[in-house]
Write a protein that holds these residues in place. Structure first.
Motif, PDB file in Angstrom:
ATOM      1  N   ALA A  27       0.330  -0.990  -0.393  1.00  0.00           N
ATOM      2  CA  ALA A  27      -0.519  -0.293   0.099  1.00  0.00           C
ATOM      3  C   ALA A  27       0.897   1.339  -0.146  1.00  0.00           C
ATOM      4  CB  ALA A  27      -0.965   0.122   1.137  1.00  0.00           C
ATOM      5  N   LEU A  28       1.422   1.087   0.900  1.00  0.00           N
ATOM      6  CA  LEU A  28       2.620   2.134   0.877  1.00  0.00           C
ATOM      7  C   LEU A  28       3.848   3.017   0.017  1.00  0.00           C
ATOM      8  CD1 LEU A  28       4.040   1.963   4.488  1.00  0.00           C
ATOM      9  CD2 LEU A  28       2.427   3.471   3.693  1.00  0.00           C
ATOM     10  N   TRP A  29       4.339   1.766  -0.944  1.00  0.00           N
ATOM     11  CA  TRP A  29       4.825   1.249  -2.441  1.00  0.00           C
ATOM     12  C   TRP A  29       4.184   2.076  -3.355  1.00  0.00           C
ATOM     13  CZ3 TRP A  29       9.310   0.942  -4.118  1.00  0.00           C
ATOM     14  CH2 TRP A  29       9.717   0.641  -4.995  1.00  0.00           C
ATOM     15  N   GLY A  30       2.482   1.597  -2.964  1.00  0.00           N
ATOM     16  CA  GLY A  30       1.478   2.056  -4.841  1.00  0.00           C
ATOM     17  C   GLY A  30       1.312   3.760  -4.290  1.00  0.00           C
ATOM     18  N   GLU A  31       1.333   4.800  -2.663  1.00  0.00           N
ATOM     19  CA  GLU A  31       1.314   5.212  -2.228  1.00  0.00           C
ATOM     20  C   GLU A  31       2.844   6.924  -3.603  1.00  0.00           C
ATOM     21  OE1 GLU A  31       1.062   6.099   1.499  1.00  0.00           O
ATOM     22  OE2 GLU A  31      -1.098   5.127   1.642  1.00  0.00           O
ATOM     23  N   VAL A  32       3.809   5.869  -2.845  1.00  0.00           N
ATOM     24  CA  VAL A  32       4.736   6.466  -3.398  1.00  0.00           C
ATOM     25  C   VAL A  32       4.887   6.763  -4.847  1.00  0.00           C
ATOM     26  CG1 VAL A  32       7.045   7.032  -2.733  1.00  0.00           C
ATOM     27  CG2 VAL A  32       5.854   6.342  -1.196  1.00  0.00           C
ATOM     28  N   THR A  33       5.180   5.204  -5.018  1.00  0.00           N
ATOM     29  CA  THR A  33       5.046   5.342  -6.452  1.00  0.00           C
ATOM     30  C   THR A  33       4.026   6.509  -7.844  1.00  0.00           C
ATOM     31  OG1 THR A  33       4.233   3.298  -6.621  1.00  0.00           O
ATOM     32  CG2 THR A  33       6.656   3.477  -6.748  1.00  0.00           C
ATOM     33  N   SER A  34       2.980   6.130  -7.394  1.00  0.00           N
ATOM     34  CA  SER A  34       2.387   7.432  -7.466  1.00  0.00           C
ATOM     35  C   SER A  34       2.220   9.034  -7.759  1.00  0.00           C
ATOM     36  CB  SER A  34       0.304   7.096  -7.195  1.00  0.00           C
ATOM     37  OG  SER A  34       0.523   5.224  -8.027  1.00  0.00           O
ATOM     38  N   GLU A  35       2.988   8.926  -6.446  1.00  0.00           N
ATOM     39  CA  GLU A  35       3.426  10.408  -6.073  1.00  0.00           C
ATOM     40  C   GLU A  35       4.389  10.467  -7.345  1.00  0.00           C
ATOM     41  OE1 GLU A  35       3.564  10.570  -1.570  1.00  0.00           O
ATOM     42  OE2 GLU A  35       1.505  10.425  -1.439  1.00  0.00           O
ATOM     43  N   LEU A  36       5.410  10.094  -7.536  1.00  0.00           N
ATOM     44  CA  LEU A  36       6.401  10.245  -7.839  1.00  0.00           C
ATOM     45  C   LEU A  36       7.106   9.703  -9.323  1.00  0.00           C
ATOM     46  CD1 LEU A  36       8.566   9.903  -4.513  1.00  0.00           C
ATOM     47  CD2 LEU A  36       7.805  12.017  -4.640  1.00  0.00           C
ATOM     48  N   LEU A  37       5.976   9.030 -10.120  1.00  0.00           N
ATOM     49  CA  LEU A  37       6.340   8.733 -10.913  1.00  0.00           C
ATOM     50  C   LEU A  37       5.384   8.874 -12.363  1.00  0.00           C
ATOM     51  CD1 LEU A  37       7.663   5.069 -10.680  1.00  0.00           C
ATOM     52  CD2 LEU A  37       9.147   6.786 -10.953  1.00  0.00           C
ATOM     53  N   SER A  38       5.360   9.213 -13.483  1.00  0.00           N
ATOM     54  CA  SER A  38       4.909   9.023 -14.387  1.00  0.00           C
ATOM     55  C   SER A  38       3.614   7.623 -14.094  1.00  0.00           C
ATOM     56  CB  SER A  38       5.048   8.650 -15.595  1.00  0.00           C
ATOM     57  OG  SER A  38       5.572   7.225 -15.340  1.00  0.00           O
ATOM     58  N   ALA A  39       2.311   7.845 -14.810  1.00  0.00           N
ATOM     59  CA  ALA A  39       1.646   6.676 -14.094  1.00  0.00           C
ATOM     60  C   ALA A  39       1.889   5.508 -14.824  1.00  0.00           C
ATOM     61  CB  ALA A  39       0.287   6.443 -15.388  1.00  0.00           C
ATOM     62  N   GLU A  40       2.777   5.419 -16.169  1.00  0.00           N
ATOM     63  CA  GLU A  40       3.056   4.469 -16.354  1.00  0.00           C
ATOM     64  C   GLU A  40       3.905   3.996 -16.128  1.00  0.00           C
ATOM     65  OE1 GLU A  40       2.634   7.041 -18.102  1.00  0.00           O
ATOM     66  OE2 GLU A  40       1.458   6.966 -19.936  1.00  0.00           O
ATOM     67  N   GLY A  41       5.057   4.630 -15.187  1.00  0.00           N
ATOM     68  CA  GLY A  41       5.982   4.242 -14.500  1.00  0.00           C
ATOM     69  C   GLY A  41       5.766   3.516 -13.169  1.00  0.00           C
ATOM     70  N   ALA A  42       4.577   3.996 -12.730  1.00  0.00           N
ATOM     71  CA  ALA A  42       3.862   3.920 -11.211  1.00  0.00           C
ATOM     72  C   ALA A  42       3.085   2.198 -11.392  1.00  0.00           C
ATOM     73  CB  ALA A  42       3.306   4.728 -10.949  1.00  0.00           C
ATOM     74  N   ALA A  43       2.554   2.474 -12.295  1.00  0.00           N
ATOM     75  CA  ALA A  43       1.952   1.204 -12.161  1.00  0.00           C
ATOM     76  C   ALA A  43       3.085  -0.215 -12.683  1.00  0.00           C
ATOM     77  CB  ALA A  43       1.056   1.419 -14.091  1.00  0.00           C
ATOM     78  N   ALA A  44       3.774  -0.049 -13.725  1.00  0.00           N
ATOM     79  CA  ALA A  44       5.114  -1.261 -14.408  1.00  0.00           C
ATOM     80  C   ALA A  44       5.282  -1.569 -12.164  1.00  0.00           C
ATOM     81  CB  ALA A  44       6.106  -0.294 -14.814  1.00  0.00           C
ATOM     82  N   MET A  45       6.109  -0.330 -12.015  1.00  0.00           N
ATOM     83  CA  MET A  45       6.604  -0.539 -10.309  1.00  0.00           C
ATOM     84  C   MET A  45       6.247  -1.331  -9.810  1.00  0.00           C
ATOM     85  SD  MET A  45      10.142   0.305 -10.892  1.00  0.00           S
ATOM     86  CE  MET A  45      10.063   1.491  -8.878  1.00  0.00           C
ATOM     87  N   GLN A  46       4.226  -1.055  -9.403  1.00  0.00           N
ATOM     88  CA  GLN A  46       3.370  -1.381  -8.890  1.00  0.00           C
ATOM     89  C   GLN A  46       3.079  -2.953  -9.382  1.00  0.00           C
ATOM     90  OE1 GLN A  46      -0.053   1.412  -8.702  1.00  0.00           O
ATOM     91  NE2 GLN A  46       1.680   2.742  -7.642  1.00  0.00           N
ATOM     92  N   ALA A  47       2.998  -3.286 -10.549  1.00  0.00           N
ATOM     93  CA  ALA A  47       2.916  -4.648 -10.538  1.00  0.00           C
ATOM     94  C   ALA A  47       4.284  -5.521 -10.572  1.00  0.00           C
ATOM     95  CB  ALA A  47       2.410  -4.451 -12.284  1.00  0.00           C
ATOM     96  N   LYS A  48       5.735  -5.087 -10.636  1.00  0.00           N
ATOM     97  CA  LYS A  48       6.445  -6.448 -10.530  1.00  0.00           C
ATOM     98  C   LYS A  48       6.615  -6.206  -8.487  1.00  0.00           C
ATOM     99  CE  LYS A  48       9.008  -7.528 -12.586  1.00  0.00           C
ATOM    100  NZ  LYS A  48       9.540  -8.438 -13.713  1.00  0.00           N
ATOM    101  N   ALA A  49       6.468  -4.991  -7.880  1.00  0.00           N
ATOM    102  CA  ALA A  49       6.363  -5.312  -6.449  1.00  0.00           C
ATOM    103  C   ALA A  49       5.565  -6.406  -5.822  1.00  0.00           C
ATOM    104  CB  ALA A  49       6.164  -4.712  -5.537  1.00  0.00           C
ATOM    105  N   ALA A  50       3.497  -6.393  -6.658  1.00  0.00           N
ATOM    106  CA  ALA A  50       3.322  -7.110  -6.259  1.00  0.00           C
ATOM    107  C   ALA A  50       4.176  -8.676  -6.290  1.00  0.00           C
ATOM    108  CB  ALA A  50       1.596  -6.975  -7.108  1.00  0.00           C
ATOM    109  N   THR A  51       4.224  -9.233  -7.677  1.00  0.00           N
ATOM    110  CA  THR A  51       4.816 -10.000  -8.392  1.00  0.00           C
ATOM    111  C   THR A  51       6.067 -10.418  -7.025  1.00  0.00           C
ATOM    112  OG1 THR A  51       3.974 -10.138 -10.226  1.00  0.00           O
ATOM    113  CG2 THR A  51       6.080 -11.774  -9.699  1.00  0.00           C
ATOM    114  N   ILE A  52       6.843 -10.118  -7.098  1.00  0.00           N
ATOM    115  CA  ILE A  52       7.480 -10.187  -5.670  1.00  0.00           C
ATOM    116  C   ILE A  52       6.777 -10.389  -4.197  1.00  0.00           C
ATOM    117  CG2 ILE A  52       9.231  -9.081  -4.841  1.00  0.00           C
ATOM    118  CD1 ILE A  52      10.974  -7.288  -7.098  1.00  0.00           C
ATOM    119  N   ALA A  53       5.723  -9.605  -3.378  1.00  0.00           N
ATOM    120  CA  ALA A  53       5.430 -10.100  -2.501  1.00  0.00           C
ATOM    121  C   ALA A  53       4.882 -11.204  -2.692  1.00  0.00           C
ATOM    122  CB  ALA A  53       4.423  -8.726  -2.060  1.00  0.00           C
TER     123      ALA A  53
END
Length: 214
Positions: free
Chosen positions: A84-110
């Motif tokens: 949840a925190l990862w989603g907040e920070v990536t959405s705040e600091l990255l483009s929509a495309e970049g945030a979505a990619a980082m969030q998807a990868k984090a979910a897979t790793i988790a």
């Protein structure tokens, strides 16, 4: 390499994210108890995400081994809070495309880490994957899977399709298996193969330490 993620993005996101983690009442104390040198740790994390998102190979280590040291204090709720925190920070600091990619990868790793840390098979239960890839479509399927490759010794793969179809092509002996929803295909250890697509599809690969069902 993800086109929407640059090294500068990682160097901005990782420190900001872990600053927020350390303030969180649920997971902050766990991280602070486990990490002595935050500057060193943040450098390792930037290298990890650089390897994951930009294929730089900078990270040398085992995330599973690192987390296994703290298995006794980790919970699924903590992983959910981290995401949840990862989603907040990536959405705040990255483009929509970049945030979505980082969030998807984090979910897979988790998901992979939780399988390794928390999953316990009941006696006689079928094998479970130790790693599951992201779900790809015909546009995002990595080129490496379309080319000749194999699994490691002792590692079974299972190609699973949730929509459309894909052909799993083996070299020795030559064989072509059409994979459809409800009909996954096993990939034996060290079997040379590649994936061919003929239309829209959604698929993923699961990895097992013994022969999987299907």
């Amino acid at each position: 390499m993800h086109e929407h993620i640059e090294e500068a993005d990682l160097e901005r996101v990782i420190p900001a994210f872990y600053a927020r983690v350390r303030q969180d009442p649920l997971i902050g104390p766990v991280f602070d108890a486990a990490i002595d040198d935050w500057d060193h740790h943040l450098g390792k994390l930037v290298a990890f995400w650089s390897s994951v998102m930009r294929s730089t190979g900078r990270y040398k280590g085992s995330p599973m081994a690192a987390h296994a040291q703290h298995r006794a204090v980790l919970t699924r709720e903590m992983f959910a809070r981290w995401l949840a925190l990862w989603g907040e920070v990536t959405s705040e600091l990255l483009s929509a495309e970049g945030a979505a990619a980082m969030q998807a990868k984090a979910a897979t790793i988790a998901e992979s880490l939780q399988l390794g840390l928390f999953f316990r098979l009941a006696p006689g239960a079928p094998p479970q994957p130790y790693r599951v890839t992201a779900e790809w479509d015909e546009a995002s399927l990595p080129q490496a899977l379309r080319q000749r490759h194999n699994t490691k010794a002792g590692t079974w793969g299972l190609l699973r399709v949730s929509a459309g179809s894909a052909d799993l092509v083996f070299e020795d002996p030559p064989a072509r298996v059409t994979v459809t929803p409800g009909q996954p295909a096993q990939i034996p250890p060290q079997a040379w193969h590649h994936v061919e697509l003929t239309g829209p599809v959604r698929l993923r690969v699961e990895f097992y330490r013994e022969q999987p069902p299907g």
